[in-house]
Design a protein around this motif. Structure first.
Motif, PDB file in Angstrom:
ATOM      1  N   GLU A 193      23.120  31.477  13.316  1.00  0.00           N
ATOM      2  CA  GLU A 193      23.735  30.380  12.542  1.00  0.00           C
ATOM      3  C   GLU A 193      22.750  29.237  12.352  1.00  0.00           C
ATOM      4  O   GLU A 193      22.657  28.650  11.272  1.00  0.00           O
ATOM      5  CB  GLU A 193      24.980  29.861  13.259  1.00  0.00           C
ATOM      6  CG  GLU A 193      26.127  30.842  13.290  1.00  0.00           C
ATOM      7  CD  GLU A 193      27.255  30.382  14.203  1.00  0.00           C
ATOM      8  OE1 GLU A 193      27.084  29.388  14.945  1.00  0.00           O
ATOM      9  OE2 GLU A 193      28.328  31.023  14.169  1.00  0.00           O
ATOM     10  N   GLN A 194      22.013  28.939  13.421  1.00  0.00           N
ATOM     11  CA  GLN A 194      21.046  27.847  13.338  1.00  0.00           C
ATOM     12  C   GLN A 194      19.930  28.170  12.341  1.00  0.00           C
ATOM     13  O   GLN A 194      19.531  27.317  11.539  1.00  0.00           O
ATOM     14  CB  GLN A 194      20.464  27.563  14.712  1.00  0.00           C
ATOM     15  CG  GLN A 194      19.659  26.296  14.757  1.00  0.00           C
ATOM     16  CD  GLN A 194      19.363  25.856  16.169  1.00  0.00           C
ATOM     17  OE1 GLN A 194      19.751  26.490  17.131  1.00  0.00           O
ATOM     18  NE2 GLN A 194      18.672  24.753  16.281  1.00  0.00           N
ATOM     19  N   LEU A 195      19.441  29.396  12.360  1.00  0.00           N
ATOM     20  CA  LEU A 195      18.391  29.784  11.409  1.00  0.00           C
ATOM     21  C   LEU A 195      18.897  29.718   9.974  1.00  0.00           C
ATOM     22  O   LEU A 195      18.183  29.258   9.072  1.00  0.00           O
ATOM     23  CB  LEU A 195      17.872  31.186  11.729  1.00  0.00           C
ATOM     24  CG  LEU A 195      17.063  31.332  13.014  1.00  0.00           C
ATOM     25  CD1 LEU A 195      16.740  32.790  13.273  1.00  0.00           C
ATOM     26  CD2 LEU A 195      15.802  30.490  12.960  1.00  0.00           C
ATOM     27  N   LYS A 196      20.122  30.160   9.765  1.00  0.00           N
ATOM     28  CA  LYS A 196      20.700  30.108   8.417  1.00  0.00           C
ATOM     29  C   LYS A 196      20.857  28.659   7.965  1.00  0.00           C
ATOM     30  O   LYS A 196      20.505  28.313   6.828  1.00  0.00           O
ATOM     31  CB  LYS A 196      22.042  30.827   8.395  1.00  0.00           C
ATOM     32  CG  LYS A 196      22.662  30.873   7.012  1.00  0.00           C
ATOM     33  CD  LYS A 196      23.944  31.667   7.003  1.00  0.00           C
ATOM     34  CE  LYS A 196      24.510  31.683   5.593  1.00  0.00           C
ATOM     35  NZ  LYS A 196      25.754  32.442   5.517  1.00  0.00           N
ATOM     36  N   ASN A 197      21.380  27.797   8.836  1.00  0.00           N
ATOM     37  CA  ASN A 197      21.540  26.381   8.477  1.00  0.00           C
ATOM     38  C   ASN A 197      20.210  25.715   8.168  1.00  0.00           C
ATOM     39  O   ASN A 197      20.099  24.960   7.196  1.00  0.00           O
ATOM     40  CB  ASN A 197      22.256  25.619   9.600  1.00  0.00           C
ATOM     41  CG  ASN A 197      23.716  25.968   9.710  1.00  0.00           C
ATOM     42  OD1 ASN A 197      24.312  26.499   8.779  1.00  0.00           O
ATOM     43  ND2 ASN A 197      24.298  25.697  10.871  1.00  0.00           N
ATOM     44  N   LEU A 198      19.198  25.998   8.973  1.00  0.00           N
ATOM     45  CA  LEU A 198      17.881  25.407   8.732  1.00  0.00           C
ATOM     46  C   LEU A 198      17.303  25.893   7.400  1.00  0.00           C
ATOM     47  O   LEU A 198      16.735  25.109   6.636  1.00  0.00           O
ATOM     48  CB  LEU A 198      16.935  25.742   9.884  1.00  0.00           C
ATOM     49  CG  LEU A 198      17.192  24.994  11.191  1.00  0.00           C
ATOM     50  CD1 LEU A 198      16.421  25.624  12.344  1.00  0.00           C
ATOM     51  CD2 LEU A 198      16.821  23.517  11.043  1.00  0.00           C
TER      52      LEU A 198
END
Length: 140
Positions: free
Chosen positions: A5-10
């Motif tokens: 999720e963090q990679l997608k948001n970034l």
């Protein structure tokens, strides 16, 4: 928040498509998809590159994902386990001593070499054996 999720948001914060990120990271678009859906994890080199690209620390990337942290801990235990308690080490030592100290004629050198190879490559031999056994069972 997990790593995916963090990679997608970034990536979305930087207005990048998966294809653009994949090209920049020199990986496939499918690899980026796997990272973002937690079906796979980037290796340490790619984690470093992602942290540099998104201007975040490695700690910020992985701290929120306990399953990824556990995977790292398990992988570290596997690396630590390769010490003198390895059965391949003992089996190899026995073969080396048999080859060196028993009079086996022309077989002595071969047994000694087999012992040294067993000491070094026991895990690989074991994996090959189990793969052959699994393939043999699948053919039946």
């Amino acid at each position: 928040m997990n790593l995916g999720e963090q990679l997608k948001n970034l990536r979305e914060q930087y207005n990048m498509s998966r294809e653009e990120l994949a090209q920049q990271m020199n990986v496939s678009r499918q690899a980026v998809y796997k990272w973002e859906t937690n079906k796979g994890y980037p290796d340490i080199d790619n984690l470093i590159r992602l942290s540099e690209l998104y201007k975040v620390t490695l700690d910020e990337l992985i701290k929120g994902d306990s399953s990824f942290q556990k995977k790292i801990a398990i992988d570290e235990k596997k690396k630590i386990g390769n010490d003198l308690s390895d059965p391949g080490f003992y089996l190899g030592i026995i073969l080396v001593f048999v080859g060196l100290f028993l009079d086996l004629g022309s077989l002595s050198a071969g047994v000694t070499i087999l012992g040294l190879l067993t000491m070094c490559f026991y895990d690989d031999f074991k994996q090959i054996f189990w793969n052959i056994k699994r393939d043999f069972k699948q053919e039946k």
